[in-house]
Design a protein around this motif. Structure first.
Motif, PDB file in Angstrom:
ATOM      1  N   VAL A  51       4.541   0.708   1.545  1.00 31.60           N
ATOM      2  CA  VAL A  51       4.535  -0.205   2.678  1.00 31.60           C
ATOM      3  C   VAL A  51       4.238  -1.596   2.151  1.00 31.60           C
ATOM      4  O   VAL A  51       3.148  -1.837   1.643  1.00 31.60           O
ATOM      5  N   PRO A  52       5.199  -2.491   2.225  1.00 30.72           N
ATOM      6  CA  PRO A  52       4.950  -3.816   1.664  1.00 30.72           C
ATOM      7  C   PRO A  52       4.023  -4.629   2.560  1.00 30.72           C
ATOM      8  O   PRO A  52       4.030  -4.474   3.777  1.00 30.72           O
TER       9      PRO A  52
ATOM     10  N   GLY B 160     -10.337  24.130  13.676  1.00 33.79           N
ATOM     11  CA  GLY B 160     -11.501  24.193  12.814  1.00 33.79           C
ATOM     12  C   GLY B 160     -12.657  24.992  13.375  1.00 33.79           C
ATOM     13  O   GLY B 160     -13.601  25.280  12.652  1.00 33.79           O
TER      14      GLY B 160
ATOM     15  N   ARG C  96       5.372   6.712   0.676  1.00 36.77           N
ATOM     16  CA  ARG C  96       6.114   5.592   1.221  1.00 36.77           C
ATOM     17  C   ARG C  96       5.413   4.320   0.813  1.00 36.77           C
ATOM     18  O   ARG C  96       4.194   4.208   0.959  1.00 36.77           O
TER      19      ARG C  96
ATOM     20  N   ARG D 246       0.845  -1.188   0.000  1.00 37.70           N
ATOM     21  CA  ARG D 246       0.000   0.000   0.000  1.00 37.70           C
ATOM     22  C   ARG D 246       0.882   1.239   0.000  1.00 37.70           C
ATOM     23  O   ARG D 246       2.061   1.176   0.343  1.00 37.70           O
TER      24      ARG D 246
ATOM     25  N   GLY E 201       1.025  -4.809   3.654  1.00 37.37           N
ATOM     26  CA  GLY E 201      -0.211  -4.394   4.303  1.00 37.37           C
ATOM     27  C   GLY E 201      -1.400  -4.480   3.373  1.00 37.37           C
ATOM     28  O   GLY E 201      -1.359  -3.983   2.259  1.00 37.37           O
ATOM     29  N   ALA E 202      -2.442  -5.123   3.830  1.00 33.59           N
ATOM     30  CA  ALA E 202      -3.606  -5.289   2.983  1.00 33.59           C
ATOM     31  C   ALA E 202      -4.508  -4.074   3.067  1.00 33.59           C
ATOM     32  O   ALA E 202      -5.364  -3.864   2.238  1.00 33.59           O
ATOM     33  N   ARG E 203      -4.319  -3.292   4.112  1.00 35.21           N
ATOM     34  CA  ARG E 203      -5.254  -2.200   4.356  1.00 35.21           C
ATOM     35  C   ARG E 203      -4.952  -1.005   3.481  1.00 35.21           C
ATOM     36  O   ARG E 203      -3.866  -0.512   3.431  1.00 35.21           O
TER      37      ARG E 203
ATOM     38  N   SER F  36     -12.173  26.317   6.569  1.00 38.16           N
ATOM     39  CA  SER F  36     -12.757  25.924   7.861  1.00 38.16           C
ATOM     40  C   SER F  36     -14.102  26.605   8.050  1.00 38.16           C
ATOM     41  O   SER F  36     -14.176  27.661   8.659  1.00 38.16           O
TER      42      SER F  36
ATOM     43  N   PRO G 294       7.018  17.945   7.053  1.00 34.77           N
ATOM     44  CA  PRO G 294       6.907  18.916   8.141  1.00 34.77           C
ATOM     45  C   PRO G 294       6.753  20.344   7.625  1.00 34.77           C
ATOM     46  O   PRO G 294       5.943  21.114   8.104  1.00 34.77           O
TER      47      PRO G 294
ATOM     48  N   ARG H 207       2.486  -4.706  10.988  1.00 37.50           N
ATOM     49  CA  ARG H 207       2.459  -3.931   9.748  1.00 37.50           C
ATOM     50  C   ARG H 207       1.228  -3.061   9.672  1.00 37.50           C
ATOM     51  O   ARG H 207       1.210  -2.041   9.021  1.00 37.50           O
ATOM     52  N   ASN H 208       0.162  -3.479  10.299  1.00 39.27           N
ATOM     53  CA  ASN H 208      -1.088  -2.718  10.241  1.00 39.27           C
ATOM     54  C   ASN H 208      -1.934  -3.104  11.446  1.00 39.27           C
ATOM     55  O   ASN H 208      -1.623  -4.064  12.154  1.00 39.27           O
TER      56      ASN H 208
END
Lengths: 358, 540
Positions: A353-354, B359, A351, A2, A356-358, A233, A9, B85-86
C-alpha cells in the motif's frame, strides 16, 4: 509504504505442499550465492551437500541415524508447541534419559543368563527419566506459574553438568586409562544393528514408530484434540471441559518422554557407553525441526531427514571443499525462515500500500 | 455504472453532499462484499445503513474510514474526490468511527487508549479535562486509569464513543452503538446524536434495532448481498417493513402459541440456584451475591442487565467453568451440581451456549465437525477407546447444519469462516439437538441478523415447549420481552426477583438495570401503571 497481509479465502492443498518445496529451492539458491561469494563453485557445493550424502550407503545410514533422534524429540515437542507450551529443555531431558538408561546398563554389566530384559528396561528407564525431568518445569508452571521457557532451558545445563560429573566421576571406567567415559556396554545393553557390519541401528525404527503413533494420537484421539484446542482457543478448551493444568503435565510428559527415549536410544545405539557429552545439540536442533515440519509428525519426519542431510553434507563439504561448518547452520536457519515465510504466503496475500504511514 | 464516475454526480436540488461514495466495489478474492454501492451523506442528517450480517455494511464503513481501499469506485468530500488511504486521512477529513468490535489495546489504560488516537500536542492533564467535560455533557463516565482488559463490553464502548467525539468529527460512523446500553443510556445517546446532528454534523448509523432507526433517522439506505436494494424514510415505515426490506422477505413472526404460558408453568423444577455467592474472579470482575432462582420445565427465565454486571460470572457458575463453594448452590434436575465440572453437568442433561461465539463457544480454527466434538464428546458418544469418531461427528454436524439452515462454504469449513449469524445458529443448534433438560444461554442473538435471530428464538421457544428449562441471559429487552416467560434483572452481581413478563414493563426492567430500582424490587416508584404486582411464584 506499508505491507498489508490480506487473508486468502481458502488454502489450496497443492499450495500447502508446494510452498515448503519452493522455500527449499529458494534456500538452495541463496546458499549457492553465498558459496559463490566464498569462491567455491556452487555446483560443486550442491553436489557435496545434497548429492554425495545420498549416493553412498554409509552416508544414507548416517542420515537416518542422525535424523532419528531429531524426529523423535521434535515429535514430542510438537505436543507442547501445539498446546502453546514452550518446552525449550528437550536437550536436558535427552541427556537425563541417556544417563538413566546408561546407569541401568552399567548396573547390569556382566549379567549372565537371561539378559533380554536389560535393553527394554534401559529404554523404559530413559523414558521415565525424561518424563520426570520434564515434570520439574511443568509442575512449577502449574503450581506456581513459573515460566516454563526459563526453567526448562536452565535445567538443560543442570543435566549436562550432571552427566559430565557422572562420566568423569562415579561412572568412569576404572580400567580406562583415566579417559572420562564409562566401560563399554555389554551387547545385551546395545540396540541391535539392522544390517551386519553397518551403522544403522534399531533406534531408527523406534523413531519411525513414534512418528506414526504420534500422527494417530494428534489427529485421531481425544487427547490430540485436546492438545490442539488448548493451543488454538484456551477458552473454548475450558468450555469443552479440558483442564489446562492436566494438559500441561501431559504434554510435558509426552515431550520429556520422547526426548528421554531418544537419549537412551542414542546411548544404547550409536555411542555404546556414557561420555561427558552425548548430544551434539539434538534437543535444540529438534526445535527447528519441529517448526520446519509445521508441528505435524509426518512433516517433522521429512524435516528431520532434510536437516540430517544438510548436516552430513556440510561435513562432507567442509572436508572436500573447505567450506565452513557455520555455512550449514546458516543454511538451516535460512531454510526455516523461508519455510515459515512460505507458510504465511499460502495463507495471506501481500499487498503493497503506497503512501500510508500507518 | 461499474467503475466510474471520476466526476461525482451532484444530487439535484441539494447542496453537494458532505460525503459521497459512488460505485463502490470491494472484492475479497472471489467474494464481492460491496457491489456498486452509491451512498450520499449530507451534513445535519442521521443516515441509517441497514442490512443483515454479511450484507456489506462493515466493508462499506471500513472503506469510508480508510481501513480498506475499494476495488473500484470513489469517495468524495464536498464534491471533491478524496482518497482515504488510512484512518488518519479519514480523520483529517473529519470522519470518526465508533466500532462495534472495539479497537482497543487491552493492556493499556483508558487514558492511554484515548491518547493513542489523539496524536501529539495534548498533555495528559488537558486530555483528562476534555474527557471529563465530555463525560459530563453526554453522561459517558470513564475511569481513566483502569486498564482496558478489566472493563466490560459496555464500558469499552464508552471509550470508543468518547474517543470519537474528542476528535470533533464532521461525520460520525456508529456501528451498532446501543447494543450494550440500557434503554435509559440509549436515550441519552440519542440526545447526544441529535445534538450532534443539530450542530450540522452528519451521522451514519448502523443498527439492528429498527425501532431506533425509525426514532432517529430521516433517511435509510438498505443493503442486501453487497448491493443497495432500497432507500427510504424509516419514519414512514414500520419495523416489520424495514426488516422485510433487509432480508428480502417478511421475517417469520415468532409463533407465540408455542411460547410458555404467562402463568406459572406446570413442569417440574429443573434448574435451581440457591443463595449462590462467588467472589469476583478478577480484580475488576463482578462478584455474585446471594443469587437464587428456579426455572421449571417449559419455562424461559430471562436475565436482563447491562454488560459487566455479573453475566459472565453467572454463566460460568452455571456451566461449571467456575465452581460454587457448595454443591447444593446449583441443582440440575434436583441433583446438587455446584461442585461438578462442565461435562458432569452436561451428563445431567444441561447444555450451555456462551456469549462469545469465536473462541469460547467454538474454536474458530477448527472445523465444524470438530466443534461438535468440542462440547458434545462427553454426552453424544463421539469417542471410542479414546479415539474421536470422526464419521459420527460429521454426521452430527450435518444434522445441526440442516436443522438450523447454517450457510457455509465447503463440506466442513473452519468455524471462523462462518458469518456471525450462521455460527451462532450452529452453536445453538449443536446444543439444542441434544434435547437438553436445561439450557443456559448468554446473549443468544448478539450481533446476529434478523432472520437468524428469529430462527434461534423460535428454537428456544420450541425447546421450552418440549419441557426443557431455559435460562436466557440477554441485554436485549426486545428479545427478553419477546420470548422470556419471566424476567429478573442482574445488577452489580445481585439478582432481582423474577417477575412474569405480563406483569412488568420495559421501563421497570430498564430502571432495575440501571440500578435505580433499588435492591428491594418493590421499591421503585414512578413506573407506569399496569404493573401492580411484584414477583410471582418463580422467585425463591
Amino acid at each position: 509504504m506499508r505491507l498489508d497481509l490480506v487473508p486468502r479465502p481458502g488454502r489450496a492443498p497443492l499450495a500447502a505442499l508446494l510452498a515448503p518445496a519452493l522455500a527449499f529451492l529458494a534456500s538452495v539458491l541463496l546458499g549457492g550465492v553465498a558459496v559463490a561469494l566464498l569462491g567455491v563453485s556452487p555446483a560443486a557445493a550442491f553436489a557435496a551437500y545434497f548429492i554425495a550424502p545420498l549416493s553412498e550407503l554409509w552416508s544414507l545410514q548416517e542420515i537416518a541415524v542422525k535424523a532419528a533422534p531429531l524426529a523423535l524429540i521434535a515429535t514430542g515437542l510438537a505436543f507442547c508447541y501445539r498446546a502453546n507450551l514452550w518446552n525449550i529443555g528437550a536437550e536436558g531431558q535427552f541427556v537425563v534419559g541417556g544417563l538413566a538408561g546408561g546407569c541401568v546398563a552399567l548396573a547390569t554389566q556382566g549379567s549372565a543368563g537371561f539378559t533380554f530384559w536389560i535393553l527394554p528396561t534401559m529404554l523404559v528407564a530413559g523414558t521415565l527419566a525424561g518424563i520426570a525431568y520434564a515434570m520439574i518445569p511443568a509442575v512449577l508452571k502449574v503450581r506456581l506459574g513459573v515460566s516454563e521457557i526459563l526453567t526448562s532451558l536452565m535445567l538443560v545445563y543442570v543435566a549436562e553438568l550432571l552427566l559430565d560429573y557422572m562420566a568423569r566421576g562415579p561412572l568412569r571406567d576404572p580400567a580406562g586409562y583415566n579417559f572420562p567415559q564409562s566401560v563399554p556396554f555389554d551387547a545385551a545393553a546395545r540396540l541391535p544393528y539392522l544390517m551386519e557390519g553397518e551403522t544403522l541401528h534399531a533406534g531408527v525404527l523406534i523413531a519411525f514408530a513414534s512418528v506414526v503413533l504420534a500422527t494417530i494420537v494428534l489427529g485421531r484421539t481425544l487427547f490430540g484434540f485436546e492438545v490442539r484446542v488448548v493451543g488454538a482457543s484456551p477458552r473454548a478448551a475450558r468450555f469443552a471441559g479440558f483442564s489446562e493444568a492436566r494438559l500441561t503435565l501431559a504434554a510435558f510428559a509426552v515431550s520429556g518422554g520422547a526426548a528421554g527415549l531418544a537419549g537412551i536410544a542414542e546411548v544404547a545405539g550409536q555411542i555404546g557407553q556414557l561420555q561427558p557429552t552425548i548430544s551434539p545439540g539434538y534437543g535444540f536442533t529438534a526445535i527447528i525441526v519441529a517448526f520446519l515440519g509445521r508441528l505435524s509428525p509426518p512433516g517433522i519426519l521429512v524435516a528431520a531427514l532434510v536437516i540430517a542431510l544438510t548436516t552430513i553434507g556440510g561435513e562432507g563439504a567442509q572436508i572436500d571443499l573447505r567450506l565452513p561448518l557455520d555455512l550449514t547452520r546458516a543454511f538451516q536457519g535460512v531454510l526455516l525462515a523461508f519455510v515459515l515465510g512460505a507458510d504465511v504466503l499460502t495463507r495471506f496475500t501481500v499487498r503493497l500500500v503506497p503512501g500510508g504511514a500507518r | 455504472m461499474t467503475i466510474a464516475a471520476t466526476e461525482p454526480m451532484p444530487a439535484p436540488g441539494d447542496p453537494r453532499p458532505l460525503f459521497g461514495a459512488y460505485g463502490i466495489v470491494k472484492r475479497f478474492g472471489a467474494f464481492t462484499a460491496n457491489d456498486r454501492i452509491d451512498l450520499e451523506i449530507r451534513a445535519g442528517e442521521i443516515h441509517a445503513l441497514l442490512g443483515e450480517n454479511g450484507a456489506g455494511k462493515s466493508t462499506l464503513m471500513k472503506i469510508l474510514y480508510g481501513l480498506l481501499e475499494p476495488t473500484a469506485g470513489v469517495v468524495t468530500h464536498r464534491g471533491e474526490v478524496v482518497r482515504l488511504r488510512n484512518p488518519e486521512a479519514a480523520r483529517r477529513l473529519g470522519i470518526g468511527m465508533v466500532f462495534q468490535h472495539f479497537s482497543l489495546c487491552a493492556n493499556l489504560t483508558v487514558a492511554e487508549n484515548i491518547a493513542l488516537v489523539m496524536g501529539k500536542g495534548l498533555g495528559r492533564r488537558a486530555l483528562a479535562d476534555r474527557i471529563a467535560a465530555l463525560g459530563r455533557t453526554y453522561g459517558l463516565h470513564l475511569d481513566l486509569d483502569r486498564p482496558v482488559w478489566s472493563l466490560s463490553a459496555g464500558e469499552r464502548q464508552r471509550i470508543e464513543i468518547v474517543r470519537c467525539l474528542l476528535q470533533d468529527p464532521k461525520l460520525v460512523i456508529l456501528d451498532e452503538p446501543t447494543s450494550v446500553l440500557t434503554p435509559g443510556e440509549a436515550e441519552k445517546l440519542f440526545t447526544v446524536l441529535e445534538r450532534l446532528r443539530d450542530e450540522g454534523r452528519a451521522l451514519l448509523y448502523i443498527s439492528h434495532r429498527l425501532d431506533e432507526v425509525r426514532r432517529l433517522c430521516a433517511r435509510a439506505t438498505i443493503l442486501r448481498g453487497g448491493r443497495v436494494v432500497g432507500a427510504c424514510d424509516p419514519r414512514a415505515e414500520s419495523a416489520g417493513s424495514l426488516a422485510a426490506l433487509m432480508v428480502g422477505a417478511p421475517v417469520r413472526a415468532l409463533t407465540r402459541e408455542a411460547a410458555p404460558a404467562r402463568s406459572a408453568p406446570a413442569g417440574p423444577e429443573r434448574l435451581r440456584l440457591d443463595r449462590l455467592s462467588l467472589p469476583a474472579p478478577g480484580l475488576h470482575a463482578t462478584g455474585l451475591r446471594d443469587i437464587s432462582f428456579s426455572v421449571r420445565g417449559g419455562e424461559i427465565l430471562g436475565i436482563a442487565g447491562i454488560a459487566g454486571n455479573g453475566q459472565s460470572e453467572l454463566f460460568a457458575a452455571l456451566s461449571g467453568e467456575a465452581r460454587a463453594p457448595e454443591a447444593g448452590a446449583v441443582r440440575i434436575d434436583g441433583t446438587p451440581a455446584g461442585r461438578l465440572d462442565i461435562n458432569a453437568r452436561r451428563r445431567l442433561g444441561a447444555v450451555f451456549v456462551p456469549e462469545e461465539r469465536n473462541g469460547h463457544a467454538a474454536a474458530p480454527g477448527l472445523s465444524l465437525s470438530e466443534n461438535v466434538v468440542l462440547s458434545r464428546y462427553a454426552t453424544a458418544s463421539l469417542t471410542r477407546f479414546g479415539l474421536v469418531r470422526r464419521g459420527a461427528a460429521r454426521a452430527l454436524a450435518a444434522r445441526v447444519i440442516a436443522a438450523f439452515d447454517v450457510r457455509k462454504a465447503g463440506p466442513d469449513p473452519a468455524a471462523g469462516t462462518l458469518s456471525g449469524g450462521n455460527l451462532q445458529k450452529f452453536v445453538v443448534g449443536r446444543e439444542i439437538l441434544g434435547e437438553p433438560g436445561v439450557l443456559v444461554v448468554d446473549q443468544p442473538t448478539w450481533g446476529v441478523d434478523a432472520a437468524a435471530a428469529a430462527r434461534i428464538r423460535q428454537a428456544l421457544i420450541d425447546l421450552a415447549a418440549r419441557g426443557s428449562a431455559i435460562l436466557m441471559i440477554s441485554q436485549d429487552l426486545d428479545e427478553l420481552f419477546a420470548i422470556a416467560g419471566s424476567i429478573a434483572v442482574l445488577q452489580a452481581g445481585t439478582l432481582s426477583r423474577a417477575v412474569a413478563r405480563a406483569e412488568t414493563t420495559r421501563e421497570a426492567v430498564g430502571l432495575l438495570m440501571g440500578g435505580s430500582g433499588g435492591p428491594p424490587p418493590g421499591g421503585h416508584t414512578g413506573t407506569p401503571a399496569g404493573r401492580s404486582r411484584e414477583g410471582d411464584s418463580h422467585a425463591t
